[in-house]
Motif scaffolding. Structure first.
Motif, PDB file in Angstrom:
ATOM      1  N   LEU A  55       0.975  -1.151  -0.172  1.00  0.00           N
ATOM      2  CA  LEU A  55       0.168   0.035  -0.098  1.00  0.00           C
ATOM      3  C   LEU A  55       0.820   1.228   0.040  1.00  0.00           C
ATOM      4  O   LEU A  55       0.671   2.162  -0.655  1.00  0.00           O
ATOM      5  CB  LEU A  55      -0.897  -0.007   1.395  1.00  0.00           C
ATOM      6  N   LEU A  56       1.865   1.091   0.514  1.00  0.00           N
ATOM      7  CA  LEU A  56       3.015   2.392   0.914  1.00  0.00           C
ATOM      8  C   LEU A  56       3.453   2.786  -0.447  1.00  0.00           C
ATOM      9  O   LEU A  56       3.705   4.045  -0.965  1.00  0.00           O
ATOM     10  CB  LEU A  56       3.865   2.048   1.686  1.00  0.00           C
ATOM     11  N   LEU A  57       3.763   1.724  -1.396  1.00  0.00           N
ATOM     12  CA  LEU A  57       4.564   1.748  -2.664  1.00  0.00           C
ATOM     13  C   LEU A  57       3.648   1.650  -3.916  1.00  0.00           C
ATOM     14  O   LEU A  57       3.706   1.608  -4.807  1.00  0.00           O
ATOM     15  CB  LEU A  57       5.563   0.648  -2.773  1.00  0.00           C
ATOM     16  N   ALA A  58       2.296   1.504  -3.662  1.00  0.00           N
ATOM     17  CA  ALA A  58       1.385   1.430  -4.767  1.00  0.00           C
ATOM     18  C   ALA A  58       1.529   2.590  -5.795  1.00  0.00           C
ATOM     19  O   ALA A  58       1.350   2.134  -6.905  1.00  0.00           O
ATOM     20  CB  ALA A  58      -0.014   1.397  -4.131  1.00  0.00           C
ATOM     21  N   ASP A  59       1.774   3.822  -5.216  1.00  0.00           N
ATOM     22  CA  ASP A  59       1.569   4.925  -6.055  1.00  0.00           C
ATOM     23  C   ASP A  59       3.004   5.366  -6.573  1.00  0.00           C
ATOM     24  O   ASP A  59       3.143   6.340  -7.227  1.00  0.00           O
ATOM     25  CB  ASP A  59       1.021   6.233  -5.449  1.00  0.00           C
ATOM     26  N   ALA A 142       3.692  -6.721  -5.226  1.00  0.00           N
ATOM     27  CA  ALA A 142       3.551  -7.181  -6.717  1.00  0.00           C
ATOM     28  C   ALA A 142       2.121  -6.924  -7.075  1.00  0.00           C
ATOM     29  O   ALA A 142       1.517  -6.158  -8.147  1.00  0.00           O
ATOM     30  CB  ALA A 142       3.882  -8.639  -7.413  1.00  0.00           C
ATOM     31  N   LEU A 143       1.168  -7.478  -6.246  1.00  0.00           N
ATOM     32  CA  LEU A 143      -0.343  -7.537  -6.505  1.00  0.00           C
ATOM     33  C   LEU A 143      -0.972  -6.104  -6.385  1.00  0.00           C
ATOM     34  O   LEU A 143      -2.114  -5.752  -7.026  1.00  0.00           O
ATOM     35  CB  LEU A 143      -1.068  -8.411  -5.916  1.00  0.00           C
ATOM     36  N   LEU A 144      -0.264  -5.171  -5.685  1.00  0.00           N
ATOM     37  CA  LEU A 144      -0.905  -3.916  -5.279  1.00  0.00           C
ATOM     38  C   LEU A 144      -0.282  -2.930  -6.141  1.00  0.00           C
ATOM     39  O   LEU A 144      -0.422  -1.566  -5.598  1.00  0.00           O
ATOM     40  CB  LEU A 144      -0.864  -3.626  -3.794  1.00  0.00           C
ATOM     41  N   PRO A 147       3.049  -5.163 -10.639  1.00  0.00           N
ATOM     42  CA  PRO A 147       3.213  -6.604 -11.131  1.00  0.00           C
ATOM     43  C   PRO A 147       4.510  -7.198 -11.716  1.00  0.00           C
ATOM     44  O   PRO A 147       4.838  -8.198 -11.924  1.00  0.00           O
ATOM     45  CB  PRO A 147       1.980  -6.545 -12.119  1.00  0.00           C
ATOM     46  N   GLU A 148       5.556  -6.259 -12.190  1.00  0.00           N
ATOM     47  CA  GLU A 148       6.735  -6.661 -12.824  1.00  0.00           C
ATOM     48  C   GLU A 148       7.505  -7.383 -11.718  1.00  0.00           C
ATOM     49  O   GLU A 148       8.426  -8.221 -12.015  1.00  0.00           O
ATOM     50  CB  GLU A 148       7.546  -5.444 -13.416  1.00  0.00           C
ATOM     51  N   LEU A 149       7.224  -7.322 -10.473  1.00  0.00           N
ATOM     52  CA  LEU A 149       8.025  -7.956  -9.431  1.00  0.00           C
ATOM     53  C   LEU A 149       7.564  -9.585  -9.265  1.00  0.00           C
ATOM     54  O   LEU A 149       8.211 -10.256  -8.673  1.00  0.00           O
ATOM     55  CB  LEU A 149       7.859  -7.150  -8.140  1.00  0.00           C
ATOM     56  N   LEU A 150       6.567  -9.878  -9.986  1.00  0.00           N
ATOM     57  CA  LEU A 150       6.359 -11.413 -10.322  1.00  0.00           C
ATOM     58  C   LEU A 150       7.374 -11.980 -11.030  1.00  0.00           C
ATOM     59  O   LEU A 150       7.507 -13.109 -10.824  1.00  0.00           O
ATOM     60  CB  LEU A 150       5.088 -11.606 -10.861  1.00  0.00           C
ATOM     61  N   GLY A 151       8.219 -11.544 -11.657  1.00  0.00           N
ATOM     62  CA  GLY A 151       9.098 -12.129 -12.209  1.00  0.00           C
ATOM     63  C   GLY A 151      10.010 -12.702 -11.113  1.00  0.00           C
ATOM     64  O   GLY A 151      10.898 -13.606 -11.469  1.00  0.00           O
ATOM     65  N   ALA A 152      10.236 -12.184  -9.992  1.00  0.00           N
ATOM     66  CA  ALA A 152      11.442 -12.723  -9.105  1.00  0.00           C
ATOM     67  C   ALA A 152      10.851 -14.121  -8.555  1.00  0.00           C
ATOM     68  O   ALA A 152      11.645 -14.992  -8.253  1.00  0.00           O
ATOM     69  CB  ALA A 152      11.241 -11.811  -7.674  1.00  0.00           C
ATOM     70  N   LEU A 153       9.594 -14.427  -8.779  1.00  0.00           N
ATOM     71  CA  LEU A 153       8.917 -15.634  -8.644  1.00  0.00           C
ATOM     72  C   LEU A 153       9.737 -16.723  -9.832  1.00  0.00           C
ATOM     73  O   LEU A 153      10.122 -17.773  -9.216  1.00  0.00           O
ATOM     74  CB  LEU A 153       7.627 -16.121  -8.643  1.00  0.00           C
ATOM     75  N   ALA A 154       9.830 -16.313 -10.701  1.00  0.00           N
ATOM     76  CA  ALA A 154      10.275 -17.103 -11.968  1.00  0.00           C
ATOM     77  C   ALA A 154      11.914 -17.381 -11.441  1.00  0.00           C
ATOM     78  O   ALA A 154      12.461 -18.282 -11.876  1.00  0.00           O
ATOM     79  CB  ALA A 154      10.424 -16.387 -13.201  1.00  0.00           C
ATOM     80  N   LEU A 155      12.580 -16.135 -11.113  1.00  0.00           N
ATOM     81  CA  LEU A 155      13.891 -16.367 -10.667  1.00  0.00           C
ATOM     82  C   LEU A 155      14.203 -17.113  -9.496  1.00  0.00           C
ATOM     83  O   LEU A 155      15.287 -18.212  -9.414  1.00  0.00           O
ATOM     84  CB  LEU A 155      14.666 -14.765 -10.309  1.00  0.00           C
TER      85      LEU A 155
END
Length: 481
Positions: A55-59, A142-144, A147-155
């Motif tokens: 929530l803090l980083l959403a914007d 990532a969800l808030l 979404p680009e941080l979902l790439g960390a899951l692939a890593l």
């Protein structure tokens, strides 16, 4: 959920066997209800922290560049070393301690399926361990809004697959080179050195730098000055972590290809190592001397010698002791340099007491709980206190060389401070060790497939608090001396 999915899969298939391995890992992770409750509370706290951070980083909007890629590269290196350590230990358990390979290899299953399932189980266990600490924070952010941080899951998946292949490959190579027995010991040493490799590298950089900055900062500076993380292969982990599709595809594709190649190429080596691991060849050298040296005049001497011999033969103890020595090495370097100047004697005293307490606790637990003839000792005409004392002193004797390192360093500045530290170190070891032997639940050593204390989290916490308080007392006394 896993059981529900397994019931809808063909028994014996790759997916079914892999889920079976993962279910075993989950059961081992939460062996007690109290442990499950604490784990759930930790996950809930991490998730709440992740939601708040999201929530803090959403914007906030950012564009990942070379600096972010380098940070992701360093994080990936750290994760990979820890994952490889866990994979090495899991590979040894799979080969020599799991106990299910006889059934699997005698069943009408393709050996390649069994090996692939074991590899996936190792990778899944590694993935599970680190996902518990990373995903509850990463996914909400990532969800808030990112979404680009979902790439960390692939890593994370790519690192886990690669670490599983490396861990099993090194274990099989050691078994082929030096034999199964020596491979277990060398595997423990390699696991300890691998887990502390980045720490050691950063400390070596710190020893050759006059600024006395953090070893991690110096490692970051060294990689940045060498141009890593900006472009080429070294930038792939960072690009993948921040969601670049091509980098994600390359890393996942390379990890899957390595996994498939390992499953195909290690099949025969896995079978050979497993069969050799069960063999117990007789010694070829002739016995020297009589058998008198194996007998002792007193009960205490007999139990002490037996427990000390069994502890020294345990390969898993090498990992515990060596890892503590590795992390103590930089402290000792600071203590012995600069012409014997030692401005940190209270800190060394505190560290000595706490580390010795943890080590003696582990050794005493193994000596008291790992008993191959508990029923025989129960009916023997001896006092339990005498047996417990011999087991406790055997554990303290094995931990004594490590417990004396920091007091020797303190002796450079103050002899009384060294004596006080030695006294409190022995006291902490004796106190926490007594709790272990007094509340032990003996069972055969062959049943200890996982080196986790079964005495409960509460007793472990009490032991840590005891060592912490004694360490603080030692540090205060040494400070005033």
């Amino acid at each position: 959920m896993i059981g529900w999915t397994m019931r809808r899969l063909p028994p014996g298939s790759l997916a079914w066997l892999t889920l079976h391995e993962l279910r075993g890992n989950l059961r081992a992770a939460g062996r007690s209800k109290l442990g499950q409750i604490i784990l759930a509370l930790v996950l809930l706290g991490y998730t709440g922290l992740g939601v708040g951070l999201g929530l803090l980083l959403a914007d906030e909007h950012w564009q990942a560049g070379p600096l972010a890629w380098l940070i992701a590269l360093i994080a990936a290196i750290l994760l990979f070393t820890f994952m490889t350590t866990q994979a090495l230990l899991a590979s040894q358990r799979t080969l020599y301690e799991a106990g299910d390979l006889d059934l699997l290899f005698s069943a009408p299953l393709d050996p390649r399926t069994v090996v692939s399932a074991k590899l996936l189980g190792i990778a899944g266990g590694v993935m599970l361990t680190f996902s518990i600490f990373l995903l509850p924070i990463l996914l909400p952010v990532a969800l808030l809004g990112h979404p680009e941080l979902l790439g960390a899951l692939a890593l994370l998946v790519a690192l886990a697959l690669t670490a599983a292949c490396v861990g099993l490959g090194v274990t099989l190579l050691l078994a082929r080179t030096v034999g199964p027995r020596a491979a277990r010991t060398l595997g423990q040493i390699l696991a300890a050195l691998t887990g502390a490799s980045v720490f050691l590298a950063s400390q070596l950089l710190n020893q050759h730098d006059d600024r006395r900055e953090s070893g991690t900062v110096l490692l970051f500076d060294a990689l940045r000055n060498a141009g890593y993380g900006k472009s080429g292969l070294s930038s792939l982990p960072g690009r993948a972590a921040f969601g670049e599709p091509l980098a994600m595809a390359l890393l996942l594709g390379a990890a899957l290809a390595l996994f498939a190649l390992a499953g195909w190429g290690m099949r025969h080596a896995f079978l050979r190592s497993y069969r050799a691991g069960g063999a117990r060849p007789a010694a070829k050298r002739a016995a020297k001397g009589g058998i008198t040296r194996h007998f002792h005049r007193s009960l205490f001497a007999a139990i002490f010698a037996k427990e000390l011999r069994l502890l020294l033969r345990d390969p898993a103890l090498i990992f515990q002791v060596l890892l503590r020595i590795v992390y103590l090495a930089p402290i000792l370097l600071v203590a012995f340099r600069d012409s014997g100047s030692l401005p940190m004697a209270p800190t060394l005293a505190f560290t000595s007491v706490v580390i010795a307490g943890q080590l003696v606790s582990s050794l005493a637990w193994l000596a008291a709980s790992g008993e191959d003839a508990p029923d025989l000792l129960k009916v023997a005409p001896v006092e339990k206190d005498d047996l417990d004392l011999a087991k406790l002193l055997a554990a303290m004797a094995l931990a004594a060389p490590l417990g004396m390192l920091l007091p020797v360093a303190i002796a450079i500045e103050t002899i009384p401070g060294a004596l006080i530290t030695l006294l409190f170190t022995a006291g902490a070891g004796g106190a926490v060790g007594y709790l272990e032997v007094a509340h032990a639940q003996p069972a055969p050593r062959s049943t200890f497939q996982r080196r986790q204390k079964g005495g409960g989290i509460v007793r472990n916490l009490v032991e840590f608090v005891i060592a912490l308080l004694l360490g603080l007392a030692a540090g205060v006394i040494v400070y005033f001396l």
